[in-house]
Each structure stands twice: as C-alpha cells, then as structure tokens.
Design an enzyme around this catalytic site. Structure first.
Site, PDB file in Angstrom:
ATOM      1  N   ASN A   1     -20.607  19.576   7.983  1.00 46.67           N
ATOM      2  CA  ASN A   1     -21.074  18.875   9.187  1.00 46.67           C
ATOM      3  C   ASN A   1     -21.297  17.381   8.928  1.00 46.67           C
ATOM      4  O   ASN A   1     -21.450  16.610   9.874  1.00 46.67           O
ATOM      5  CB  ASN A   1     -22.379  19.485   9.696  1.00 46.67           C
ATOM      6  CG  ASN A   1     -22.134  20.499  10.800  1.00 46.67           C
ATOM      7  OD1 ASN A   1     -21.005  20.710  11.216  1.00 46.67           O
ATOM      8  ND2 ASN A   1     -23.188  21.124  11.275  1.00 46.67           N
ATOM      9  N   TYR A   2     -21.378  16.988   7.651  1.00 48.76           N
ATOM     10  CA  TYR A   2     -21.401  15.568   7.321  1.00 48.76           C
ATOM     11  C   TYR A   2     -20.031  15.245   6.728  1.00 48.76           C
ATOM     12  O   TYR A   2     -19.877  14.879   5.571  1.00 48.76           O
ATOM     13  CB  TYR A   2     -22.516  15.246   6.322  1.00 48.76           C
ATOM     14  CG  TYR A   2     -23.919  15.365   6.892  1.00 48.76           C
ATOM     15  CD1 TYR A   2     -24.143  15.301   8.262  1.00 48.76           C
ATOM     16  CD2 TYR A   2     -25.023  15.539   6.065  1.00 48.76           C
ATOM     17  CE1 TYR A   2     -25.419  15.405   8.789  1.00 48.76           C
ATOM     18  CE2 TYR A   2     -26.306  15.647   6.579  1.00 48.76           C
ATOM     19  CZ  TYR A   2     -26.497  15.585   7.946  1.00 48.76           C
ATOM     20  OH  TYR A   2     -27.763  15.687   8.457  1.00 48.76           O
TER      21      TYR A   2
ATOM     22  N   TYR B   1     -28.813  22.397  10.010  1.00 48.62           N
ATOM     23  CA  TYR B   1     -30.186  22.483   9.512  1.00 48.62           C
ATOM     24  C   TYR B   1     -31.029  21.439  10.221  1.00 48.62           C
ATOM     25  O   TYR B   1     -30.504  20.453  10.750  1.00 48.62           O
ATOM     26  CB  TYR B   1     -30.237  22.274   7.988  1.00 48.62           C
ATOM     27  CG  TYR B   1     -30.026  20.829   7.617  1.00 48.62           C
ATOM     28  CD1 TYR B   1     -31.094  19.945   7.609  1.00 48.62           C
ATOM     29  CD2 TYR B   1     -28.773  20.339   7.338  1.00 48.62           C
ATOM     30  CE1 TYR B   1     -30.906  18.601   7.337  1.00 48.62           C
ATOM     31  CE2 TYR B   1     -28.578  18.999   7.057  1.00 48.62           C
ATOM     32  CZ  TYR B   1     -29.651  18.141   7.066  1.00 48.62           C
ATOM     33  OH  TYR B   1     -29.456  16.805   6.817  1.00 48.62           O
TER      34      TYR B   1
ATOM     35  N   TYR C   1     -21.427  18.764   2.650  1.00 50.00           N
ATOM     36  CA  TYR C   1     -21.766  19.508   3.875  1.00 50.00           C
ATOM     37  C   TYR C   1     -20.666  19.250   4.910  1.00 50.00           C
ATOM     38  O   TYR C   1     -20.434  18.099   5.294  1.00 50.00           O
ATOM     39  CB  TYR C   1     -23.127  19.019   4.359  1.00 50.00           C
ATOM     40  CG  TYR C   1     -23.649  19.627   5.636  1.00 50.00           C
ATOM     41  CD1 TYR C   1     -23.274  20.903   6.066  1.00 50.00           C
ATOM     42  CD2 TYR C   1     -24.568  18.925   6.423  1.00 50.00           C
ATOM     43  CE1 TYR C   1     -23.783  21.444   7.230  1.00 50.00           C
ATOM     44  CE2 TYR C   1     -25.083  19.458   7.589  1.00 50.00           C
ATOM     45  CZ  TYR C   1     -24.686  20.716   7.989  1.00 50.00           C
ATOM     46  OH  TYR C   1     -25.191  21.256   9.150  1.00 50.00           O
TER      47      TYR C   1
ATOM     48  N   GLU D   1     -31.292  17.910  -0.022  1.00 52.06           N
ATOM     49  CA  GLU D   1     -30.016  17.301   0.338  1.00 52.06           C
ATOM     50  C   GLU D   1     -30.225  15.794   0.383  1.00 52.06           C
ATOM     51  O   GLU D   1     -31.245  15.332   0.909  1.00 52.06           O
ATOM     52  CB  GLU D   1     -29.586  17.807   1.706  1.00 52.06           C
ATOM     53  CG  GLU D   1     -28.185  17.395   2.056  1.00 52.06           C
ATOM     54  CD  GLU D   1     -27.957  17.470   3.548  1.00 52.06           C
ATOM     55  OE1 GLU D   1     -27.115  18.238   3.970  1.00 52.06           O
ATOM     56  OE2 GLU D   1     -28.654  16.739   4.275  1.00 52.06           O
TER      57      GLU D   1
ATOM     58  N   GLY E   1     -24.013  18.015  19.625  1.00 57.26           N
ATOM     59  CA  GLY E   1     -23.558  19.131  20.458  1.00 57.26           C
ATOM     60  C   GLY E   1     -23.685  20.463  19.725  1.00 57.26           C
ATOM     61  O   GLY E   1     -23.380  20.548  18.533  1.00 57.26           O
TER      62      GLY E   1
ATOM     63  N   ILE F   1     -15.164  27.562  20.477  1.00 60.05           N
ATOM     64  CA  ILE F   1     -16.409  28.242  20.839  1.00 60.05           C
ATOM     65  C   ILE F   1     -16.730  27.876  22.287  1.00 60.05           C
ATOM     66  O   ILE F   1     -16.803  26.689  22.632  1.00 60.05           O
ATOM     67  CB  ILE F   1     -17.602  27.776  19.959  1.00 60.05           C
ATOM     68  CG1 ILE F   1     -17.255  27.756  18.481  1.00 60.05           C
ATOM     69  CG2 ILE F   1     -18.859  28.592  20.268  1.00 60.05           C
ATOM     70  CD1 ILE F   1     -16.973  29.054  17.839  1.00 60.05           C
TER      71      ILE F   1
ATOM     72  N   GLY G   1     -20.102  21.897  17.967  1.00 60.88           N
ATOM     73  CA  GLY G   1     -19.724  21.527  16.605  1.00 60.88           C
ATOM     74  C   GLY G   1     -20.809  21.869  15.595  1.00 60.88           C
ATOM     75  O   GLY G   1     -20.523  22.319  14.494  1.00 60.88           O
TER      76      GLY G   1
ATOM     77  N   SER H   1     -17.257  18.753  21.557  1.00 58.27           N
ATOM     78  CA  SER H   1     -18.456  19.236  22.274  1.00 58.27           C
ATOM     79  C   SER H   1     -19.434  18.075  22.414  1.00 58.27           C
ATOM     80  O   SER H   1     -19.605  17.528  23.494  1.00 58.27           O
ATOM     81  CB  SER H   1     -19.107  20.404  21.522  1.00 58.27           C
ATOM     82  OG  SER H   1     -18.304  21.552  21.633  1.00 58.27           O
TER      83      SER H   1
HETATM   84  P1  FDA Z   1     -17.964  17.095  17.750  1.00 57.12           P
HETATM   85  O1  FDA Z   1     -17.722  17.385  19.158  1.00 57.12           O
HETATM   86  O2  FDA Z   1     -17.573  15.753  17.231  1.00 57.12           O
HETATM   87  O3  FDA Z   1     -17.315  18.233  16.858  1.00 57.12           O
HETATM   88  C1  FDA Z   1     -17.437  18.301  15.462  1.00 57.12           C
HETATM   89  C2  FDA Z   1     -16.325  19.189  14.897  1.00 57.12           C
HETATM   90  O4  FDA Z   1     -16.404  20.487  15.477  1.00 57.12           O
HETATM   91  C3  FDA Z   1     -14.909  18.696  15.209  1.00 57.12           C
HETATM   92  O5  FDA Z   1     -14.036  19.127  14.184  1.00 57.12           O
HETATM   93  C4  FDA Z   1     -14.581  19.413  16.487  1.00 57.12           C
HETATM   94  O6  FDA Z   1     -13.197  19.549  16.739  1.00 57.12           O
HETATM   95  C5  FDA Z   1     -15.238  20.754  16.273  1.00 57.12           C
HETATM   96  N1  FDA Z   1     -15.699  21.351  17.514  1.00 57.12           N
HETATM   97  C6  FDA Z   1     -16.436  20.753  18.472  1.00 57.12           C
HETATM   98  N2  FDA Z   1     -16.696  21.612  19.449  1.00 57.12           N
HETATM   99  C7  FDA Z   1     -16.132  22.779  19.109  1.00 57.12           C
HETATM  100  C8  FDA Z   1     -16.055  24.038  19.739  1.00 57.12           C
HETATM  101  N3  FDA Z   1     -16.645  24.243  20.915  1.00 57.12           N
HETATM  102  N4  FDA Z   1     -15.378  25.017  19.125  1.00 57.12           N
HETATM  103  C9  FDA Z   1     -14.772  24.806  17.926  1.00 57.12           C
HETATM  104  N5  FDA Z   1     -14.803  23.623  17.289  1.00 57.12           N
HETATM  105  C10 FDA Z   1     -15.484  22.619  17.879  1.00 57.12           C
HETATM  106  N6  FDA Z   1     -26.306  18.006  11.253  1.00 57.12           N
HETATM  107  C11 FDA Z   1     -27.302  18.818  10.839  1.00 57.12           C
HETATM  108  O7  FDA Z   1     -27.048  19.920  10.347  1.00 57.12           O
HETATM  109  N7  FDA Z   1     -28.598  18.445  10.998  1.00 57.12           N
HETATM  110  C12 FDA Z   1     -28.960  17.259  11.558  1.00 57.12           C
HETATM  111  O8  FDA Z   1     -30.132  16.965  11.677  1.00 57.12           O
HETATM  112  C13 FDA Z   1     -27.907  16.391  11.985  1.00 57.12           C
HETATM  113  N8  FDA Z   1     -28.182  15.168  12.547  1.00 57.12           N
HETATM  114  C14 FDA Z   1     -27.155  14.342  12.932  1.00 57.12           C
HETATM  115  C15 FDA Z   1     -27.449  13.078  13.485  1.00 57.12           C
HETATM  116  C16 FDA Z   1     -26.419  12.242  13.889  1.00 57.12           C
HETATM  117  C17 FDA Z   1     -26.754  10.887  14.483  1.00 57.12           C
HETATM  118  C18 FDA Z   1     -25.077  12.650  13.722  1.00 57.12           C
HETATM  119  C19 FDA Z   1     -23.954  11.734  14.138  1.00 57.12           C
HETATM  120  C20 FDA Z   1     -24.784  13.900  13.192  1.00 57.12           C
HETATM  121  C21 FDA Z   1     -25.822  14.747  12.783  1.00 57.12           C
HETATM  122  N9  FDA Z   1     -25.553  15.994  12.231  1.00 57.12           N
HETATM  123  C22 FDA Z   1     -26.587  16.809  11.829  1.00 57.12           C
HETATM  124  C23 FDA Z   1     -24.163  16.424  12.013  1.00 57.12           C
HETATM  125  C24 FDA Z   1     -23.692  17.307  13.146  1.00 57.12           C
HETATM  126  O9  FDA Z   1     -24.249  18.591  13.009  1.00 57.12           O
HETATM  127  C25 FDA Z   1     -22.152  17.425  13.088  1.00 57.12           C
HETATM  128  O10 FDA Z   1     -21.579  16.164  13.214  1.00 57.12           O
HETATM  129  C26 FDA Z   1     -21.637  18.363  14.177  1.00 57.12           C
HETATM  130  O11 FDA Z   1     -20.342  18.780  13.856  1.00 57.12           O
HETATM  131  C27 FDA Z   1     -21.644  17.690  15.513  1.00 57.12           C
HETATM  132  O12 FDA Z   1     -21.313  18.580  16.534  1.00 57.12           O
HETATM  133  P2  FDA Z   1     -20.769  17.967  17.905  1.00 57.12           P
HETATM  134  O13 FDA Z   1     -20.424  19.067  18.800  1.00 57.12           O
HETATM  135  O14 FDA Z   1     -21.725  16.917  18.372  1.00 57.12           O
HETATM  136  O15 FDA Z   1     -19.505  17.192  17.352  1.00 57.12           O
END
Ligand code: FDA
Length: 508
Positions: free
Chosen positions: A448-449, A164, A446, A406, A154, A215, A157, A83
């Site tokens: 997500n981390y 949070y 976590y 955290e 996104g 999702i 994810g 995402s």
């Molecule tokens: P991405 O697309 O990489 O997906 C992450 C995971 O979810 C993968 O396993 C993927 O396959 C799966 N996935 C993606 N889309 C999906 C879908 N539609 N359905 C099912 N599975 C799906 N977290 C937090 O809680 N608070 C914060 O403030 C921050 N800040 C932050 C800053 C920065 C710079 C980063 C790099 C990361 C954060 N995060 C965060 C962590 C962030 O919440 C976590 O990395 C999420 O999984 C990112 O979601 P994306 O869709 O961007 O990731």
C-alpha cells in the site's frame, strides 16, 4: 476508441447509462481534467509529462462495472481501476508502461450500510475511510473499524493492501476484519466470497489492488471502542533528550498494552538556538480508555516521555479520528466526510519494517542524513499486540510477529519538477542509509506504500523473476501463493499494472 466502448457498454448494461455524467474524454468534456485530478493524491503523477487516460468512466451501478470489464476485454483496451486515488505511485490513474489506457473510477459507488445489530457493514469501494468511520459513529459511539489514519483514502484500494491504522495493535488490519466481498472477475462475473472461493478471497485481502478483479464492496466486521478515549501529543527536540526517549520508545511501544497506540513523527524544525535547525519528534497517541489509567500505565512503562495530565484530552472515538491524522483537537468529525481533505502535494516515499532496536548511538547519524531535506517527514508506527498474534500466511500481508515498528520516509514538495530530483534523491539516500537497521532477505516493504524503485513489470509482459524483487518484499513467501491464485483466476492477465501479480506460465 471511446465510441466503440460506449456502444459496447450500452449493449452490455441492464439500464440506460447517462454518458454525459459518467463518461469523460479530453476532446468532448470540459470536466475531463477536473475528473482526472479529483482524487489523484500524488501531484507527481499529474505533471504534464505523465501519460493521460484516453477516457474515464465513472459507473453508477455494479452492472456498469461488469459491462466495463467485459467491453475493455473485448476491445482490448488497457484500463486502470481507481477508488480513492491515493496510490503512492499513481497507478490507479497513470499507466507508465501501456498506452492508450482508460480509467474505471469507482468514486460514485460509495454507499455504506451499517448493521449495528450484527456488528457489520457493507461498504462500497468508492467510499473513503473517513466516510466509513463517520457513518458507523452516526449509528453507535462505541463501534469502529480498524483501518488507516488518513480519512480520504479509498476503501477499495486500502483493504486490498491490508490497511493499518491506530487500532491495528488491538484489532489487526482492515483486511483482518473483512468477512465477505463482492468483486467483478476477469470474465465480468460478480462473485461473493462463497462464489469466488477461499483462495481468491485470501488474495484480495492484502495481495494489492489491480491484480485479481475489481472490488465492488467489502463486508466489514465492526469492533468495540470505549465511549471515552484519551488523546495526546508530546513533542521532544534533540535538545530535549529526543534520542534517549526514542531509543526507549522502540522497546516500549510495540510491547505496551494493546489499548495504547503511540506513533512518532519526526520533522526538521527551528531550534531554540537562533539560526540552528533541529529534529522534533512528536509522539501522537490514542489510548482506548480514560486519562487516569493512561497516566498510570505511562508512569510505569514509559516515564521518560514525561506525560502529564494536562497533555491528555478525553474525548469520543469519532472526535479522536481527525486528531490522530493531524488536525487540531477542536476539529469537528464532519471533516471526515469531505472527500478530498488531505492536502495534495508532490511526494515520494519509501518504507521499512524494523525488527531490531536501532541503537541510540546510530540515531545521531540518522539525523544528519534526515536534516538534509527541510520538508521531510519520517514516521514510526508501533506494531506488536494483535499484529503479532496473526500468522504471516493468514493473509498476504506478512509483516506480523517480530516487527517492532514500520518506518516510513516521505519527501514532499510543492514546486513540481523544479526541486523534484533533489527530494527524490534525498529519500533514496536515506533509505540506503537505513539498510543496516532493516531486515535482509527480504528487506520488507508495504504494497500500500507502493514504491516503483523496487521494480516494474514491462510493457505487455510480466515475469516471475522480475516481479520477485518487489513480490517478496511486499508479501514474503505469500508471493508464491498469490502467483498461483492469479494464474487460476486471471491467466490472460487482464488486471495488470506496473507491479501487478504475474500469472504463470512464467516468462523470465
Ligand atoms: P487508489 O484508487 O489509488 O488505488 C490503489 C491501488 O488499488 C491501485 O493499484 C488501484 O488500481 C487499485 N484499486 C483501487 N480500487 C480498486 C478496486 N475497487 N478493486 C481492485 N483494485 C483497486 N495506508 C495504510 O495502511 N494506513 C494509513 O494510515 C495510510 N495513510 C495514507 C495517507 C495518505 C495521505 C496516502 C496518500 C496513503 C495512505 N495509505 C495508508 C496508503 C493507502 O492505503 C494506499 O495508497 C491505498 O492503496 C489507497 O487506496 P485508494 O483506493 O485511495 O487508492
């Protein structure tokens, strides 16, 4: 094979698919690399040594996501779902354990429909948090959504892992504020909350991405924010009594008024003594109210920080969003709709949830370790408030009552493989050093981390025993329920990756 896959997609899709703009292979599309790299956040997973997908599909409508799942299953093509691409270990665009693989990238499914009259919005998975915050603010200056601080993350994810941000002390996690969802399941069916049932609806709100389905969209509940909020940042170095103040922060920040969020970010900087380095602690804060009330509160509960009126800026909620992430307070909210605004870098991070105050005397030895890496950042995020009022099993995310803050340790670098080992070693050593201050059995992390140091599924096999190492750290006892849900909804383990939830029957 791309040809078989596209034929199958056509056969299973309601409308014709414009493959020239949705289907990318390294051989046939010059834009393959730019599409792959577009949202990939951690450059470590774009290094030449990392496996690359055989092709990428970027669906334009829900039925195309359905078709992609049906065809991947039929043709036995391993896939990853992306995402926002912010996965810390790149699992949405790299498969370390299974090749060849493809990516289903939802970046083009990003519509946001805000319904202020009902305090809700439907948000497609490919939208970013910044887009969500911005689109809500276009409709109302006093509505918001409690989710992460980084605008380019996104929602797809993010919410699957909890999510949070700066409002979690007042309103809980993003996942706590989801009231419906649409997913594509392992049979290629689209299910909403009523059709998927409460067990699966529970699992997708915190059980981590990539385990239960794809999702398509979330229905989120909007929350109230005041028309004027107050922001401030106060910096203190070791020479300015940082240790004493940080010791007090640990006791104050998780217990103070829920309207107040004070995050501490620590980095190594030049000291005022020439040639010396020191640690700077930055208290980055947002108060859901006006400066006068904030100053009274701080004077009573946290005078050690020395907050003054001139440190405070009153502004609107939406203008405070870029600031809380780290932009200057003059930054326009329009930056939130630039999808790739976070600086990309090579990074490795590890996380703890701290439940006991770290003694002031221990802080000095932590700094000695911390200062071994110049580019490092440590961030402490206060919990308490609403996070303590929601039980550990309400959602898969279990880090609730009793968590003070955290603690995240992040190493970043820009020269690729050259200094990678040095930074990776540093973050691992600091994490080891923090062991006495973290809870045991389990040490909490976590999802997500994501941290692959905690363990990985093996090629084509998942085992309950193996996955317990990270499963209990991420989810505590909720891991058992997640395994049961997984076994019911995806027994053949179609949705799998290095740290996905394993289905039963168990193999150990
Ligand atoms: P991405 O697309 O990489 O997906 C992450 C995971 O979810 C993968 O396993 C993927 O396959 C799966 N996935 C993606 N889309 C999906 C879908 N539609 N359905 C099912 N599975 C799906 N977290 C937090 O809680 N608070 C914060 O403030 C921050 N800040 C932050 C800053 C920065 C710079 C980063 C790099 C990361 C954060 N995060 C965060 C962590 C962030 O919440 C976590 O990395 C999420 O999984 C990112 O979601 P994306 O869709 O961007 O990731």
């Amino acid at each position: 094979t791309p040809e078989l896959f596209t034929q199958c997609l056509e056969a299973n899709s309601q409308n014709p698919i414009p493959f020239s703009t949705t289907f990318f292979t390294p051989k046939h599309n010059a834009s393959f690399t730019s599409v792959l790299e577009s949202t990939a956040q951690n450059l470590r997973y774009l290094l030449p040594s990392m496996p690359k997908p055989a092709f990428i599909f970027t669906p334009l409508e829900d039925s195309q996501v359905q078709a992609a799942v049906i065809c991947a299953k039929k043709l036995k093509i391993h896939f990853r779902v992306r995402s926002g691409g912010h996965d810390y270990e790149g699992l949405s665009f790299v498969s370390l354990i299974e090749q060849p693989f493809m990516i289903i990238d939802l970046a083009k499914l990003r519509a946001i429909q805000v319904d202020i009259a009902h305090n809700t919005a439907w948000v497609e998975a490919g939208a970013t948090l910044g887009e969500v915050y911005y689109r809500i603010s276009e409709k109302s200056p006093i509505h918001a959504f409690p989710a992460g601080v980084c605008p380019s993350v996104g929602v797809g994810g993010h919410i699957t892992g909890g999510g949070y941000g700066s409002l979690h002390r007042k309103y809980g996690l993003a996942a706590d504020n989801v009231i419906d969802a649409r997913i594509v399941d392992a049979n290629g069916k689209i299910l909403d909350r009523a059709a998927m049932g409460e067990d699966l609806f529970w699992a997708i709100r915190g059980g981590g991405g990539g385990s239960f389905g794809i999702i398509l969209s979330w229905k989120i509940k909007l929350v109230q924010v005041p028309p004027i909020v107050t922001i401030f940042t106060v910096n203190k170095t070791l020479e300015q009594n940082a240790n004493k103040i940080l010791y007090k922060w640990q006791q104050v920040a998780p217990n103070i008024d829920e309207d107040l969020y004070i995050r501490v970010q620590m980095r190594v900087v030049n000291s005022s003594t020439p040639g010396k380095r020191t640690v700077q602690t930055s208290y980055i804060s947002r108060f859901l109210g006006r400066a006068d009330r904030l100053l009274q509160l701080m004077e009573k509960k946290f005078p050690e920080l020395g907050l003054t009126k001139k440190d405070c800026l009153e502004t609107s909620w939406i203008k405070s969003v870029p600031y809380i992430y780290g932009f200057p307070n003059t930054t326009s909210p329009e930056i939130l709709i630039q999808r790739t605004l976070s600086g990309k870098m090579y990074m490795k991070a590890k996380t703890d949830y701290v439940r006991q105050v770290i003694p002031e005397t221990a802080l000095n030895s932590i700094w000695r370790r911390f200062m071994q890496d110049d580019e490092a950042v440590m961030t402490w995020v206060p919990y308490g408030g609403m996070m303590s009022k929601i039980s550990e099993s309400t959602l898969p995310y279990p880090h609730r009552k009793g968590v003070l803050f955290e603690s995240q340790y992040v190493a970043t670098w820009f020269d690729g493989e050259k200094s990678m080992q040095k930074h990776m070693n540093w973050v691992r050593r600091l994490y080891d050093f923090m062991t006495p201050y973290a809870p045991r059995f389990p040490r909490e992390g976590y999802v997500n981390y994501r941290d692959l140091d905690l363990g990985m599924n093996h090629f084509n096999s998942t085992s309950f025993l193996r996955s317990s190492t990270w499963g209990f750290e991420y989810f505590k006892d909720n891991f058992i329920r997640l395994v049961k849900v997984k076994s019911e909804v995806d027994p053949s383990n179609l949705f799998r990756h290095e740290q996905s939830i394993p289905p039963l029957p168990l193999e150990s």
